[in-house]
Design a protein around this motif. Structure first.
Motif, PDB file in Angstrom:
ATOM      1  N   VAL A 121       0.844  -1.201   0.000  1.00 52.84           N
ATOM      2  CA  VAL A 121       0.000   0.000   0.000  1.00 52.84           C
ATOM      3  C   VAL A 121       0.876   1.247   0.000  1.00 52.84           C
ATOM      4  O   VAL A 121       0.546   2.257  -0.630  1.00 52.84           O
ATOM      5  N   ASN A 122       1.995   1.204   0.707  1.00 53.64           N
ATOM      6  CA  ASN A 122       2.932   2.327   0.690  1.00 53.64           C
ATOM      7  C   ASN A 122       3.611   2.475  -0.658  1.00 53.64           C
ATOM      8  O   ASN A 122       3.887   3.589  -1.114  1.00 53.64           O
ATOM      9  N   GLY A 123       3.941   1.352  -1.292  1.00 54.80           N
ATOM     10  CA  GLY A 123       4.636   1.355  -2.570  1.00 54.80           C
ATOM     11  C   GLY A 123       5.484   0.118  -2.726  1.00 54.80           C
ATOM     12  O   GLY A 123       5.513  -0.752  -1.848  1.00 54.80           O
ATOM     13  N   GLU A 124       6.180   0.050  -3.828  1.00 59.05           N
ATOM     14  CA  GLU A 124       6.947  -1.144  -4.168  1.00 59.05           C
ATOM     15  C   GLU A 124       8.436  -1.007  -3.870  1.00 59.05           C
ATOM     16  O   GLU A 124       9.140  -2.008  -3.756  1.00 59.05           O
ATOM     17  N   ILE A 125       8.928   0.226  -3.765  1.00 58.98           N
ATOM     18  CA  ILE A 125      10.376   0.393  -3.674  1.00 58.98           C
ATOM     19  C   ILE A 125      10.699   1.697  -2.934  1.00 58.98           C
ATOM     20  O   ILE A 125       9.922   2.653  -2.977  1.00 58.98           O
ATOM     21  N   THR A 126      11.798   1.689  -2.216  1.00 60.06           N
ATOM     22  CA  THR A 126      12.277   2.901  -1.550  1.00 60.06           C
ATOM     23  C   THR A 126      13.691   3.216  -2.017  1.00 60.06           C
ATOM     24  O   THR A 126      14.433   2.313  -2.422  1.00 60.06           O
ATOM     25  N   ILE A 137       1.882   9.200   2.473  1.00 53.33           N
ATOM     26  CA  ILE A 137       0.795   9.127   1.487  1.00 53.33           C
ATOM     27  C   ILE A 137       0.918   7.810   0.725  1.00 53.33           C
ATOM     28  O   ILE A 137       1.967   7.527   0.134  1.00 53.33           O
ATOM     29  N   PRO A 138      -0.115   6.962   0.739  1.00 54.06           N
ATOM     30  CA  PRO A 138      -0.023   5.659   0.069  1.00 54.06           C
ATOM     31  C   PRO A 138       0.167   5.796  -1.440  1.00 54.06           C
ATOM     32  O   PRO A 138      -0.368   6.711  -2.072  1.00 54.06           O
ATOM     33  N   LYS A 139       0.933   4.866  -1.992  1.00 53.12           N
ATOM     34  CA  LYS A 139       1.143   4.815  -3.434  1.00 53.12           C
ATOM     35  C   LYS A 139       1.030   3.363  -3.907  1.00 53.12           C
ATOM     36  O   LYS A 139       1.998   2.773  -4.407  1.00 53.12           O
ATOM     37  N   PRO A 140      -0.151   2.764  -3.757  1.00 53.19           N
ATOM     38  CA  PRO A 140      -0.312   1.357  -4.146  1.00 53.19           C
ATOM     39  C   PRO A 140      -0.224   1.181  -5.654  1.00 53.19           C
ATOM     40  O   PRO A 140      -0.731   2.001  -6.416  1.00 53.19           O
ATOM     41  N   PHE A 149      -5.662  -1.157  -0.156  1.00 54.44           N
ATOM     42  CA  PHE A 149      -5.785   0.247   0.219  1.00 54.44           C
ATOM     43  C   PHE A 149      -7.247   0.677   0.260  1.00 54.44           C
ATOM     44  O   PHE A 149      -7.680   1.385   1.183  1.00 54.44           O
ATOM     45  N   GLU A 150      -8.027   0.253  -0.720  1.00 57.31           N
ATOM     46  CA  GLU A 150      -9.445   0.596  -0.730  1.00 57.31           C
ATOM     47  C   GLU A 150     -10.157  -0.004   0.487  1.00 57.31           C
ATOM     48  O   GLU A 150     -11.055   0.644   1.062  1.00 57.31           O
TER      49      GLU A 150
END
Length: 322
Positions: A121-126, A137-140, A149-150
């Protein structure tokens, strides 16, 4: 004071571990909705037949007298289901199914609903050194993460009415005794002792042991500061893929040479073979910051990463021998 906990996904990797843990708590009874009544559960667990989870599932019997729901069941991400055409299939279970359970939990007088989401939900990579925070801020990306996330949004809207307390937990990759999927495949590959081209990977990834994620979830059952919060969870010790493999090699007691092949070349070869998603998990970074857990809950991981990895490998080796 007695309490009753319902655990969905009771036959899954995390669900089974939670049931074992909750059965050891004093004055606690456990309800396990299952599709197969022949499953192996402790005698104290009440099993209730639920054929499927969707918007039409009737949870009346399962929720009777329940104080807390821990919802781990989901349609999980599988390779080949990343396109938008699969989104409605994920929504049917992960969104409509979750919110249907939550609304019926409200009607049944359930006090708290703990939703096991995903770090995706946060994202795939940092970027290296830039860890995800629980309140980012979520970035799914992809149908699985979007559906989770929904579901989170729907649950928090319900919580904002005051009808029920909600806790959202987003784990990183969970490992432990009995782990399957890619983590198990990695141990099988390393056990063979063949040279592997992963000796120069300098990424940084967070992991969480089964012991640590279940401990956090147990903490969230009653903690007053967990109400309507989102928590990330990890072992709080990040590793590169190379470091992880070297630790596993040590615990497996094998001699496996990790050749220092340039990561750029490995990514190029993986792309040629259509394995870009696997390359991202092997060579990309994904770190989480769990300082919020300490600040709000006074929680830190009780089991070190090395102890948990050692236990995971011992179980893996015992299973191979048997």
């Amino acid at each position: 004071m007695s309490r009753k906990i319902l655990v969905t996904g009771a036959t899954g990797f995390l669900g089974k571990a939670l049931i074992r843990r909750f059965c050891n708590l004093s004055n606690t009874s456990v309800v396990a909705p299952v599709r197969n009544m022949d499953g192996d559960f402790p005698e104290v667990v009440s099993r209730i037949y639920i054929p499927s989870i969707d918007s039409g599932t009737d949870w009346t019997e399962s929720l009777s007298g329940v104080d807390v729901v821990v919802h781990t069941a989901a349609r999980v991400h599988v390779a080949g289901e990343d396109s938008a055409q699969f989104l409605e299939k994920f929504r049917a279970i992960n969104v409509q199914g979750t919110l249907n359970l939550a609304r019926q939990a409200v009607q049944a007088g359930v006090r708290r609903f703990i939703f096991i989401s995903t770090i995706k939900v946060n994202g795939e990579i940092t970027s290296p050194g830039c860890a995800f925070l629980a309140d980012d801020i979520p970035k799914p990306m992809g149908p699985y993460a979007i559906s989770k996330f929904e579901a989170e949004q729907g649950l928090l809207e319900l919580a904002n009415t005051g009808a029920i307390e909600v806790v959202i937990v987003r784990p990183v990759l969970i490992y432990g005794a009995g782990v399957g999927a890619n983590f198990q495949q990695m141990m099988h590959l390393l056990k063979k002792g063949v040279p592997l081209p992963f000796g120069a990977v300098s990424n940084s990834r967070s992991f969480v042991s089964l012991e640590n994620v279940t401990d956090l979830i147990e903490t969230c059952i009653d903690h007053p500061c967990a109400v309507n919060q989102v928590f990330l969870v990890s072992d709080n010790s990040d590793l590169s893929t190379t470091q992880l493999m070297r630790r596993l090699i040590t615990y497996l007691e094998v001699k496996t040479w990790l050749m220092p092949v340039p990561v750029g070349l490995l990514i190029f070869l993986a792309s040629l073979m259509g394995r870009r998603s696997i390359a991202q998990r092997l060579f990309g970074s994904l770190q989480v910051d769990i300082s919020k857990n300490q600040q709000l809950l006074g929680w830190t991981p009780p089991v070190s990463l090395d102890d948990a990895l050692s236990r995971t490998v011992r179980h893996f080796l015992d299973a191979r021998r048997s």
